[in-house]
Design a protein around this motif. Structure first.
Motif, PDB file in Angstrom:
ATOM      1  N   CYS A 248       3.990  -0.731  -3.435  1.00 33.95           N
ATOM      2  CA  CYS A 248       5.124  -0.197  -2.695  1.00 33.95           C
ATOM      3  C   CYS A 248       4.612   1.011  -1.928  1.00 33.95           C
ATOM      4  O   CYS A 248       3.738   1.725  -2.409  1.00 33.95           O
ATOM      5  CB  CYS A 248       6.264   0.191  -3.625  1.00 33.95           C
ATOM      6  SG  CYS A 248       5.782   1.378  -4.899  1.00 33.95           S
ATOM      7  N   HIS A 256       3.328  -4.250  -7.571  1.00 37.96           N
ATOM      8  CA  HIS A 256       4.436  -4.880  -8.293  1.00 37.96           C
ATOM      9  C   HIS A 256       4.250  -6.389  -8.262  1.00 37.96           C
ATOM     10  O   HIS A 256       4.104  -6.965  -7.183  1.00 37.96           O
ATOM     11  CB  HIS A 256       5.771  -4.532  -7.627  1.00 37.96           C
ATOM     12  CG  HIS A 256       6.172  -3.089  -7.780  1.00 37.96           C
ATOM     13  ND1 HIS A 256       6.696  -2.600  -8.952  1.00 37.96           N
ATOM     14  CD2 HIS A 256       6.117  -2.048  -6.916  1.00 37.96           C
ATOM     15  CE1 HIS A 256       6.958  -1.299  -8.798  1.00 37.96           C
ATOM     16  NE2 HIS A 256       6.608  -0.939  -7.577  1.00 37.96           N
ATOM     17  N   CYS A 311       8.724   2.769 -11.817  1.00 36.93           N
ATOM     18  CA  CYS A 311       8.076   3.230 -10.586  1.00 36.93           C
ATOM     19  C   CYS A 311       9.081   4.034  -9.756  1.00 36.93           C
ATOM     20  O   CYS A 311      10.280   3.748  -9.780  1.00 36.93           O
ATOM     21  CB  CYS A 311       7.572   2.035  -9.789  1.00 36.93           C
ATOM     22  SG  CYS A 311       6.695   2.484  -8.278  1.00 36.93           S
ATOM     23  N   CYS A 313       9.790   3.855  -6.796  1.00 32.09           N
ATOM     24  CA  CYS A 313      10.474   3.078  -5.757  1.00 32.09           C
ATOM     25  C   CYS A 313      11.749   2.426  -6.279  1.00 32.09           C
ATOM     26  O   CYS A 313      12.582   1.977  -5.499  1.00 32.09           O
ATOM     27  CB  CYS A 313       9.546   2.016  -5.186  1.00 32.09           C
ATOM     28  SG  CYS A 313       9.210   0.669  -6.331  1.00 32.09           S
TER      29      CYS A 313
END
Ligand SMILES: [Zn+2]
Lengths: 433, 143
Positions: A248, A256, A311, A313
């Motif tokens: 990401c 991911h 994460c 993100c």
């Protein structure tokens, strides 16, 4: 930004429940439709109905590249041929290629996962995607292409090759996203420099690079030379193609892996046992939604580690670290495990040394020898012998210090090391073992 | 006062020198002096030519790594010990000679030596101060 909020951010308990349901369903399908899996599950003494939790996956046998070769071409297909709408194959350096087939649904899922990957890399509708992955039997070109269209971006299906024209088109068409192999991006940068084109004047914002292992140091070099954010993407044709996993742009810390379609495991390649979270080993993937050619516990031979840490993100899917080589690319030199990517990282770290290198391994009087060939460009060159000798010594010393391997560094003329416009050949092993 | 020299990186494999001289010959470039420094793996070819920019361009087009260096052309008196007195002057000024080689043509009966110094300007001052003649590029190419 997500492409599919619901699935990309699904809380882990729900995600794992979905995985189990899909795993059970794919096991039933391969057991019923693929003689290879019926035999291998029977031999392991386990029925699909006996898999009642995700940990039970460990009881199932692996699938290897050799199994795919033995089933050439269509032996592992789980769907009837009249439902297969696409066939890809990976290059067979030794013997026959490995063949994969996709149903309409498979192509749909692949397109979505690739579109998710584009968004994860920071691309969006409205981008002009310069797709320099090869189109053909190789999955790179078409995989990225369908994803770009699914995203709603404008895709330029330039494919590989003719670098001068690529640079002209990037300039004239205003490409904002580049997809190709990392080594080809540097090849482009070199060509652009020769043509007098400055990447700072191009509109490129993001580069999505994959299909070969690369290093963090190489990312730095690519980002500087091409003036874009370089994102690592992972995929392999046996599993799907590009878009199995991607970094990401928010974190750039691990890729991911789309866990609603793939179950990853990391194993010790010697013992076949799972290793602990964060430990390095071989990536094994089970495809849980594929119809054309589902694979159970496929040994990718790629070396990585996995983390389930949340994460920044917001995606809930696990992250695998940048591939640090193939379990079968690993060189054992005088008993030391060496991955070409480690040497590459050292070379990029030595100021000015571009990663155009070749490792030549040989055996003299029962001792392994490693020669590191490095191309001398203008920034490295000196009119004084001692300066160049010092450079060679420094390469030798850093490799010795960091990897514990003695090597001899050989400086070679520019462009003497073979470059392909696809994957770069980095190792020649002349040992007759 | 300084002369431009081009240096070319070559691997020690047969035919490279011949190729370079052929490329320059085809481009109508005249090689006025040449020196090759080599190790077991690679060599550095240093040339004084009558057209530095063209030489650099044609060689780069053919994929060679080329650089330009400033060197000094000094007239060495045509008498016994001529070179020795020159080197003594440099030594007294604590100027290091990285390398040196002879120019093909003579200048008014005197030999011409090409020098690469670690401190070029200091070397020129010192040599001129001791009465040695430094040749300009234009003069050198026309010998
Ligand atoms: Zn993330």
């Amino acid at each position: 930004m997500f492409f599919n909020d619901e699935f990309e951010t699904m809380p882990r308990p729900a995600l794992e429940a979905l995985q189990l349901k899909r795993l059970q369903s794919v096991l039933e399908r391969v057991y019923a439709n693929v003689p290879f899996y019926r035999t291998s599950l029977d031999r392991a003494g386990i029925r699909p109905s006996e898999v009642t939790c995700l940990d039970d996956l460990q009881k199932l046998p692996f699938t290897t590249k050799q199994d795919m070769r033995d089933s050439y071409p269509y032996g592992l297909f789980a769907a009837p041929m009249d439902e297969i709408v696409r066939i890809h194959a990976s290059s067979g350096t030794t013997g026959k290629p490995t063949v994969v087939g996709y149903t309409h649904k498979d192509i749909e899922i692949w397109s979505e996962l690739m579109a998710r990957s584009f968004v994860s890399a920071g691309a969006h509708k409205g981008d002009i995607i310069h797709n320099a992955y090869g189109y053909g039997l190789f999955t790179g070109g078409l995989g990225a292409h369908y994803g770009a269209e699914r995203l709603g971006a404008s895709v330029i299906p330039i494919s590989g090759g003719n670098t001068k024209r690529q640079i002209m088109i990037m300039q004239d068409f205003g490409s904002t996203v580049l997809t190709c192999t990392p080594s080809y991006s540097l090849f482009m940068a070199e060509e652009a420099r020769a043509e007098g084109v400055d990447f700072r004047n191009l509109k490129l914002r993001v580069g999505i690079f994959g299909a070969e292992p690369w290093s963090e140091a190489m990312r730095g070099e690519i980002e500087e030379k091409l003036n874009l954010a370089a994102i690592d993407i992972y995929g392999l044709s046996e599993i799907m193609g590009p878009g199995v996993a991607i970094e990401c742009i928010e974190a750039k810390q691990g890729l991911h892996i789309w866990e609603d379609h793939f179950i990853p495991e990391i194993i010790n390649p010697e013992t076949g046992q799972r290793v602990a979270e964060g430990e390095r080993g071989e990536l094994v993937i089970t495809t849980i939604t594929k119809q054309g050619i589902p694979l159970i516990r496929y040994r990718t031979r790629d070396i990585t580690s996995i983390t389930y840490e949340p994460c920044v993100c917001g995606r809930s899917h696990a992250r695998i670290t940048r591939m640090s080589g193939r379990s079968d690319d690993m060189l054992i030199i005088r008993g030391v495990n060496v991955f070409p990517s480690q040497i590459e990282a050292i070379l990029v770290g030595i100021e000015g040394v571009e990663p155009h290198y070749l490792l030549v391994v040989d055996r003299a009087e029962n001792l392994d020898t490693l020669e590191v060939q490095v191309e001398v460009d203008e920034r490295l060159f000196s009119d004084e012998v001692k300066v160049l000798q010092k450079l060679a010594k420094r390469i030798e010393k850093e490799i010795k210090d960091m990897l514990g391997v003695t090597c001899s560094a050989k400086l070679v003329e520019p462009k003497t090391i073979q470059r392909s416009e696809g994957k770069a050949r980095r190792v020649i092993d002349n040992r007759k073992l | 006062m300084k002369v431009e020299q081009i240096s070319i990186f070559i691997e020690n494999k047969s035919g490279r020198l011949a190729e370079i001289t052929r490329i320059l010959g085809d481009a109508g470039i005249n090689i006025r002096a040449l020196s090759l420094a080599d190790t077991s793996d690679f060599g550095i070819l240093r040339l004084i030519v009558d057209d530095v920019e063209t030489a650099k361009t044609v060689l780069k087009e053919r994929g060679f790594t080329v650089s330009k260096t400033e060197v000094v052309a000094v007239e060495v008196p045509d008498r016994p010990g001529g070179l020795s007195s020159l080197l003594q002057t440099l030594d007294a000024g604590q100027i290091n000679v990285e390398y040196m080689y002879a120019f093909v043509e003579r200048c008014g009966g005197n030999a011409v030596i090409i020098f690469r110094f670690d401190e070029t300007d200091k070397a020129i001052d010192s040599l001129k101060g001791s009465g040695f003649t430094i040749l300009e590029g234009e003069r050198l190419y026309s010998l």
